[in-house]
Enzyme design. Structure first.
Site, PDB file in Angstrom:
ATOM      1  N   GLU A   1       0.890  -1.179   0.000  1.00  0.00           N
ATOM      2  CA  GLU A   1       0.000   0.000   0.000  1.00  0.00           C
ATOM      3  C   GLU A   1       0.916   1.213   0.000  1.00  0.00           C
ATOM      4  O   GLU A   1       1.358   1.665   1.058  1.00  0.00           O
ATOM      5  CB  GLU A   1      -0.882   0.004   1.258  1.00  0.00           C
TER       6      GLU A   1
ATOM      7  N   CYS B   1      -2.281   9.376   2.275  1.00  0.00           N
ATOM      8  CA  CYS B   1      -1.921   8.748   0.998  1.00  0.00           C
ATOM      9  C   CYS B   1      -2.957   9.123  -0.061  1.00  0.00           C
ATOM     10  O   CYS B   1      -2.657   9.162  -1.247  1.00  0.00           O
ATOM     11  CB  CYS B   1      -1.828   7.239   1.150  1.00  0.00           C
TER      12      CYS B   1
HETATM   13  P1  NAD Z   1       8.086   5.325   4.725  1.00  0.00           P
HETATM   14  O1  NAD Z   1       8.168   4.594   3.455  1.00  0.00           O
HETATM   15  O2  NAD Z   1       9.183   6.239   5.104  1.00  0.00           O
HETATM   16  O3  NAD Z   1       7.960   4.267   5.946  1.00  0.00           O
HETATM   17  C1  NAD Z   1       6.892   3.358   6.015  1.00  0.00           C
HETATM   18  C2  NAD Z   1       7.293   2.167   6.873  1.00  0.00           C
HETATM   19  O4  NAD Z   1       8.238   1.365   6.163  1.00  0.00           O
HETATM   20  C3  NAD Z   1       7.975   2.543   8.190  1.00  0.00           C
HETATM   21  O5  NAD Z   1       7.544   1.667   9.199  1.00  0.00           O
HETATM   22  C4  NAD Z   1       9.442   2.337   7.868  1.00  0.00           C
HETATM   23  O6  NAD Z   1      10.239   2.101   9.008  1.00  0.00           O
HETATM   24  C5  NAD Z   1       9.371   1.103   6.980  1.00  0.00           C
HETATM   25  N1  NAD Z   1      10.501   0.888   6.081  1.00  0.00           N
HETATM   26  C6  NAD Z   1      11.200   1.810   5.385  1.00  0.00           C
HETATM   27  N2  NAD Z   1      12.141   1.208   4.615  1.00  0.00           N
HETATM   28  C7  NAD Z   1      12.012  -0.130   4.820  1.00  0.00           C
HETATM   29  C8  NAD Z   1      12.690  -1.275   4.318  1.00  0.00           C
HETATM   30  N3  NAD Z   1      13.705  -1.179   3.434  1.00  0.00           N
HETATM   31  N4  NAD Z   1      12.303  -2.497   4.736  1.00  0.00           N
HETATM   32  C9  NAD Z   1      11.273  -2.618   5.612  1.00  0.00           C
HETATM   33  N5  NAD Z   1      10.605  -1.563   6.140  1.00  0.00           N
HETATM   34  C10 NAD Z   1      10.970  -0.324   5.751  1.00  0.00           C
HETATM   35  O7  NAD Z   1       6.685   6.119   4.739  1.00  0.00           O
HETATM   36  P2  NAD Z   1       6.143   7.233   5.740  1.00  0.00           P
HETATM   37  O8  NAD Z   1       6.881   8.506   5.533  1.00  0.00           O
HETATM   38  O9  NAD Z   1       6.058   6.677   7.128  1.00  0.00           O
HETATM   39  O10 NAD Z   1       4.639   7.391   5.227  1.00  0.00           O
HETATM   40  C11 NAD Z   1       4.263   8.202   4.147  1.00  0.00           C
HETATM   41  C12 NAD Z   1       4.142   7.391   2.871  1.00  0.00           C
HETATM   42  O11 NAD Z   1       3.258   6.286   3.068  1.00  0.00           O
HETATM   43  C13 NAD Z   1       3.521   8.186   1.745  1.00  0.00           C
HETATM   44  O12 NAD Z   1       4.173   7.868   0.552  1.00  0.00           O
HETATM   45  C14 NAD Z   1       2.069   7.715   1.729  1.00  0.00           C
HETATM   46  O13 NAD Z   1       1.417   7.909   0.505  1.00  0.00           O
HETATM   47  C15 NAD Z   1       2.246   6.276   2.059  1.00  0.00           C
HETATM   48  N6  NAD Z   1       1.019   5.693   2.609  1.00  0.00           N
HETATM   49  C16 NAD Z   1       0.305   4.831   1.803  1.00  0.00           C
HETATM   50  C17 NAD Z   1      -0.896   4.318   2.264  1.00  0.00           C
HETATM   51  C18 NAD Z   1      -1.717   3.410   1.400  1.00  0.00           C
HETATM   52  O14 NAD Z   1      -2.605   2.749   1.946  1.00  0.00           O
HETATM   53  N7  NAD Z   1      -1.496   3.315   0.107  1.00  0.00           N
HETATM   54  C19 NAD Z   1      -1.356   4.629   3.551  1.00  0.00           C
HETATM   55  C20 NAD Z   1      -0.585   5.486   4.344  1.00  0.00           C
HETATM   56  C21 NAD Z   1       0.608   6.013   3.853  1.00  0.00           C
END
Ligand code: NAD
Length: 505
Positions: free
Chosen positions: A261, A295
């Site tokens: 997601e 998002c």
């Molecule tokens: P992010 O990608 O920085 O982090 C998200 C999660 O992934 C965190 O828990 C982080 O620690 C983890 N993570 C990061 N790199 C990783 C890796 N290599 N392996 C495993 N885990 C890893 O995102 P953010 O800044 O917390 O959130 C904002 C983003 O999330 C925006 O792009 C938003 O659109 C998206 N988002 C999408 C949805 C959806 O349902 N499509 C919902 C909410 C947020």
């Protein structure tokens, strides 16, 4: 801008955690929980080590071996109890969401309400994990499918929906017979501790195994332990496209399942026949709400040239009325950005837009907040074309306005970005509305008519196409991602006819 004293915010966080029954060990870090309201520290939290993650997966896997054989309606009992506890602690959890993610209380409570709603949905689902019976081509045979629990689900979640996304996954996974290991965002560790405490209490209250849920805390490297462990049958990861690009191939390399997601770049088409009063309300909520940090936030407006000037003027004047500030203050609709790098990304995007010939109609500037909190007025930017900056997701309140003359051109502009999460059209023309929802219309996972792009209900499947990752969570038949399907053929005759009429004698 009047901001609360950091000590007051620490006290509020501490009290909300205690009311949720969270055990607070003052281990002194190294994870620091901060609040974007003042940019200051709330408290330190113990980060998990690689060994902790391994132990959590082992416990969840052991619990799975027991949990998978508990009848699904009985599994529903723990989710029913969780829903009751969430209802009791709605305000406490919402308080933590406001403190850690900066959402205004009404949106924070809405997020907790989604958790309650998905618990109700999952309890109903626990009696509806239906398989089909198909007509067999062979006499005296029955052909059917059964759905079985999958295993350990690793949930990786983003900062901006710190509790709802966990519950969408966890409530459904638990009734499906799976167990869960959760790695929340390292920017929202306290809300995670509170949720974990409430679920642990729900499990105790109904006599479910404690190992059905485990919380591990840390940054991406801790998430990677879940990604790479073959005992984690499904990795459900919510976050940026960058994260999805790292996670997807690694899970695929071990033939694990992945539910992604990821980011969106959501647009609304505004047609000449649109009810502009309604459109303005929908657009302002979707674009400026949660300070553009959903998002599903609206990031692009594709407006018919005959109504563009009027619409831009009306949005700009609505933006002028929006109160930006401490989310706990009455009347505030736009809280802070999560941190400095979000603010810098917004400024970089606005600079690029200007360099591409865009005009900032209003907003974009920082409005108070001291040294370490980042409050901005939502920006409205007219663009001559859909340049590269418009095609990226900038996680901040920037709304780019593009114009069109021909409806096909509007659809083409709409679909001409790499992401495919949410979309909407404002029109009173039924042909345009239906076309938008048709196969040659919006290419997104969510396509709406006469409402904005954000604010989905839990009853539908949530997710998007293209770089958004293709995953579906929450309602409808999204539960199927959390189970494995077995196709069964039963011969109740005394003959052995082979399929496709094959003779083998
Ligand atoms: P992010 O990608 O920085 O982090 C998200 C999660 O992934 C965190 O828990 C982080 O620690 C983890 N993570 C990061 N790199 C990783 C890796 N290599 N392996 C495993 N885990 C890893 O995102 P953010 O800044 O917390 O959130 C904002 C983003 O999330 C925006 O792009 C938003 O659109 C998206 N988002 C999408 C949805 C959806 O349902 N499509 C919902 C909410 C947020």
């Amino acid at each position: 801008m009047n901001l609360p004293a950091p000590e007051e915010l620490c006290r509020r966080a501490e009290e909300a955690l205690i009311r949720c029954g969270a055990e607070i060990t003052d281990a002194g870090g190294p994870l620091v929980a901060r609040t974007p309201i003042t940019g200051t520290e709330l408290r330190t939290v113990t980060a998990s080590s690689a060994d902790d993650v391994d132990r959590a997966i082992t416990a969840a896997h052991d619990a799975f071996l027991e949990w998978r054989s508990v009848p699904a309606p009985q599994r529903g009992a723990v989710v029913r109890r969780l829903g009751q506890l969430l209802t009791e602690h709605k305000t406490d959890l919402a308080e933590l969401v406001t403190l850690e993610a900066g959402k205004i209380p009404s949106e924070a409570q809405g997020e907790v309400q989604e958790m309650i709603d998905i618990c109700e949905f999952a309890v109903g689902l626990s009696r509806q994990l239906y398989g089909r019976t198909m007509a067999s081509e062979r006499p005296g045979h029955r052909l059917m499918e059964t759905w079985h629990p999958l295993g350990v689900v690793g949930v990786i979640s983003a900062f901006n929906f710190p509790v709802a996304v966990w519950s969408w996954n966890t409530a459904v996974a638990l009734v499906c017979g799976d167990t869960v290991v959760w790695k929340p965002s390292d920017r929202t560790p306290l809300t995670a501790i509170a949720c974990d405490a409430l679920l642990a209490r729900a499990a105790r209250d109904v006599g479910a195994p404690a190992g059905i849920h485990a919380l591990v805390q840390g940054a991406g490297d801790i998430g990677e332990r879940l990604v790479d462990d073959a005992r984690v049958a499904l990795v459900s990861a919510t976050g940026s496209v960058r994260m999805g690009r790292a996670v997807g191939p690694r899970v695929a390399a071990r033939f694990g399942r992945c539910l992604l997601e990821l980011g969106g770049n959501n647009a609304a088409v505004v047609a000449p026949s649109a009810d502009l009063d309604l459109a303005v309300r929908g657009i302002v909520f979707s674009a400026a709400g949660t300070a553009g940090q959903r998002c599903t936030s609206l990031r692009r407006l594709i407006v018919h040239s005959s109504v563009a000037d009027e619409l831009v003027q009306r949005i700009s004047s609505a933006y002028g009325q929006l109160k930006v500030g401490n989310p706990f203050d009455d009347g505030v609709l736009v809280g802070p950005l999560v941190n400095r790098s979000a603010f810098e990304a917004m400024q970089t995007a606005l600079d690029k837009a200007r360099a591409d010939g865009g005009t900032v109609v209003c907003g974009g500037e920082r409005s108070g907040g001291g040294d370490s909190a980042y409050y901005v007025s939502p920006a409205l930017v007219r663009m001559p074309a859909q340049t590269s900056v418009v095609q990226e997701e900038t996680f901040a309140p920037i709304l780019y306005v593009l114009t069109y003359d021909d409806y096909d051109q509007a659809i083409a502009l709409h679909n001409e970005v790499p992401q495919g999460l949410s979309s909407s059209i404002f029109t009173t023309d039924q042909r345009e509305a239906e076309r938008f929802l048709a196969a040659d219309g919006s290419d997104c996972g969510i396509a709406n008519v006469n409402i904005g792009t954000s604010g989905a209900e839990i009853g539908g499947a949530f997710g998007g196409e293209k770089e958004t990752g293709g995953g579906r969570e929450s309602g409808s038949d999204a539960w199927k991602a959390y189970m494995r399907r077995a196709t069964n053929t039963v011969n109740y005759s005394d003959r052995l006819p082979l399929a496709q009429g094959v003779e083998f004698t």
